[in-house]
Design an enzyme around this catalytic site. Sequence first.
Site, PDB file in Angstrom:
ATOM      1  N   VAL A  98      -7.045   6.854 -13.197  1.00 18.44           N
ATOM      2  CA  VAL A  98      -6.945   7.838 -12.396  1.00 18.44           C
ATOM      3  C   VAL A  98      -5.574   8.783 -11.154  1.00 18.44           C
ATOM      4  O   VAL A  98      -4.610   7.210 -10.828  1.00 18.44           O
ATOM      5  CB  VAL A  98      -7.100   6.968 -10.079  1.00 18.44           C
ATOM      6  CG1 VAL A  98      -7.980   8.546  -9.585  1.00 18.44           C
ATOM      7  CG2 VAL A  98      -8.725   6.924 -10.977  1.00 18.44           C
ATOM      8  N   HIS A 102      -1.719   5.915  -6.488  1.00 23.21           N
ATOM      9  CA  HIS A 102      -2.508   4.897  -5.694  1.00 23.21           C
ATOM     10  C   HIS A 102      -1.288   3.870  -5.356  1.00 23.21           C
ATOM     11  O   HIS A 102      -0.465   2.862  -6.828  1.00 23.21           O
ATOM     12  CB  HIS A 102      -3.377   4.987  -5.832  1.00 23.21           C
ATOM     13  CG  HIS A 102      -3.921   4.693  -7.473  1.00 23.21           C
ATOM     14  ND1 HIS A 102      -3.694   5.522  -8.190  1.00 23.21           N
ATOM     15  CD2 HIS A 102      -3.678   3.201  -7.861  1.00 23.21           C
ATOM     16  CE1 HIS A 102      -4.412   4.943  -9.272  1.00 23.21           C
ATOM     17  NE2 HIS A 102      -4.386   3.869  -9.302  1.00 23.21           N
ATOM     18  N   MET A 103      -1.355   2.851  -4.974  1.00 18.63           N
ATOM     19  CA  MET A 103      -0.654   1.342  -4.845  1.00 18.63           C
ATOM     20  C   MET A 103      -1.842   0.683  -4.318  1.00 18.63           C
ATOM     21  O   MET A 103      -2.325   0.976  -3.376  1.00 18.63           O
ATOM     22  CB  MET A 103       0.199   1.531  -3.504  1.00 18.63           C
ATOM     23  CG  MET A 103       0.703   0.063  -3.627  1.00 18.63           C
ATOM     24  SD  MET A 103       2.055  -0.149  -2.166  1.00 18.63           S
ATOM     25  CE  MET A 103       3.516   1.254  -2.160  1.00 18.63           C
TER      26      MET A 103
HETATM   27  P1  DGP Z   1      -5.720   2.771 -12.077  1.00 17.10           P
HETATM   28  O1  DGP Z   1      -6.174   2.090 -13.306  1.00 17.10           O
HETATM   29  O2  DGP Z   1      -4.181   2.059 -11.328  1.00 17.10           O
HETATM   30  O3  DGP Z   1      -5.724   4.531 -11.597  1.00 17.10           O
HETATM   31  O4  DGP Z   1      -6.362   2.462 -10.726  1.00 17.10           O
HETATM   32  C1  DGP Z   1      -7.798   2.918 -10.988  1.00 17.10           C
HETATM   33  C2  DGP Z   1      -7.908   1.950  -9.856  1.00 17.10           C
HETATM   34  O5  DGP Z   1      -9.223   3.073  -9.018  1.00 17.10           O
HETATM   35  C3  DGP Z   1      -9.218   0.892 -10.460  1.00 17.10           C
HETATM   36  O6  DGP Z   1      -8.404  -0.395  -9.555  1.00 17.10           O
HETATM   37  C4  DGP Z   1     -10.330   1.155  -9.754  1.00 17.10           C
HETATM   38  C5  DGP Z   1     -10.675   2.065  -8.750  1.00 17.10           C
HETATM   39  N1  DGP Z   1     -11.536   3.503  -8.304  1.00 17.10           N
HETATM   40  C6  DGP Z   1     -12.117   4.317  -9.816  1.00 17.10           C
HETATM   41  N2  DGP Z   1     -13.015   4.751  -9.023  1.00 17.10           N
HETATM   42  C7  DGP Z   1     -13.190   4.477  -7.761  1.00 17.10           C
HETATM   43  C8  DGP Z   1     -13.880   4.647  -7.159  1.00 17.10           C
HETATM   44  O7  DGP Z   1     -14.656   6.047  -6.827  1.00 17.10           O
HETATM   45  N3  DGP Z   1     -14.117   4.275  -5.506  1.00 17.10           N
HETATM   46  C9  DGP Z   1     -13.383   3.136  -5.475  1.00 17.10           C
HETATM   47  N4  DGP Z   1     -12.731   2.095  -3.666  1.00 17.10           N
HETATM   48  N5  DGP Z   1     -12.280   2.459  -5.941  1.00 17.10           N
HETATM   49  C10 DGP Z   1     -12.362   3.378  -7.323  1.00 17.10           C
END
Ligand code: DGP
Length: 116
Positions: A98, A102-103
């Site tokens: 994403v 984000h952390m």
């Molecule tokens: P990264 O791989 O570092 O970009 O982590 C993205 C994280 O975001 C992954 O662990 C799953 C989470 N994620 C993706 N979509 C959503 C969502 O719609 N809601 C929530 N709560 N988390 C999400």
Amino acid sequence: MSEETIFSKIIRKEIPADIVYESDNILAFRDINPQAPVHILIIPKIVLPTVREVKGSEHALLLGEMYDVANKIAVQEDIAADGFRLVVNCDKNGGQDVYHLHMHLLGGRQMKWPPG
Ligand code: DGP
């Protein structure tokens, strides 16, 4: 910066998330695909797609607040005493999915090193 991701929709409450902390600048919510008993994402409300867009001169306070929030939530989630891990993935080789900075706050189990 105007690139929108699913996280912008979460910030605007257009899609639901399990929010554990909110301030004017920061939102924190539980990861939809948890990799540990506690797995929370801490995000700035402004869109910075990756770490590469972070500038110390502009974003130092914001980053400081993200760390403050991580510490606050770690206490809230009762993982502060045993320790936790903070992860920021950047781009393809970093495993970023994403593109909204984000952390990851991970805790509640023993972490391994090196990470996968
Ligand atoms: P990264 O791989 O570092 O970009 O982590 C993205 C994280 O975001 C992954 O662990 C799953 C989470 N994620 C993706 N979509 C959503 C969502 O719609 N809601 C929530 N709560 N988390 C999400």
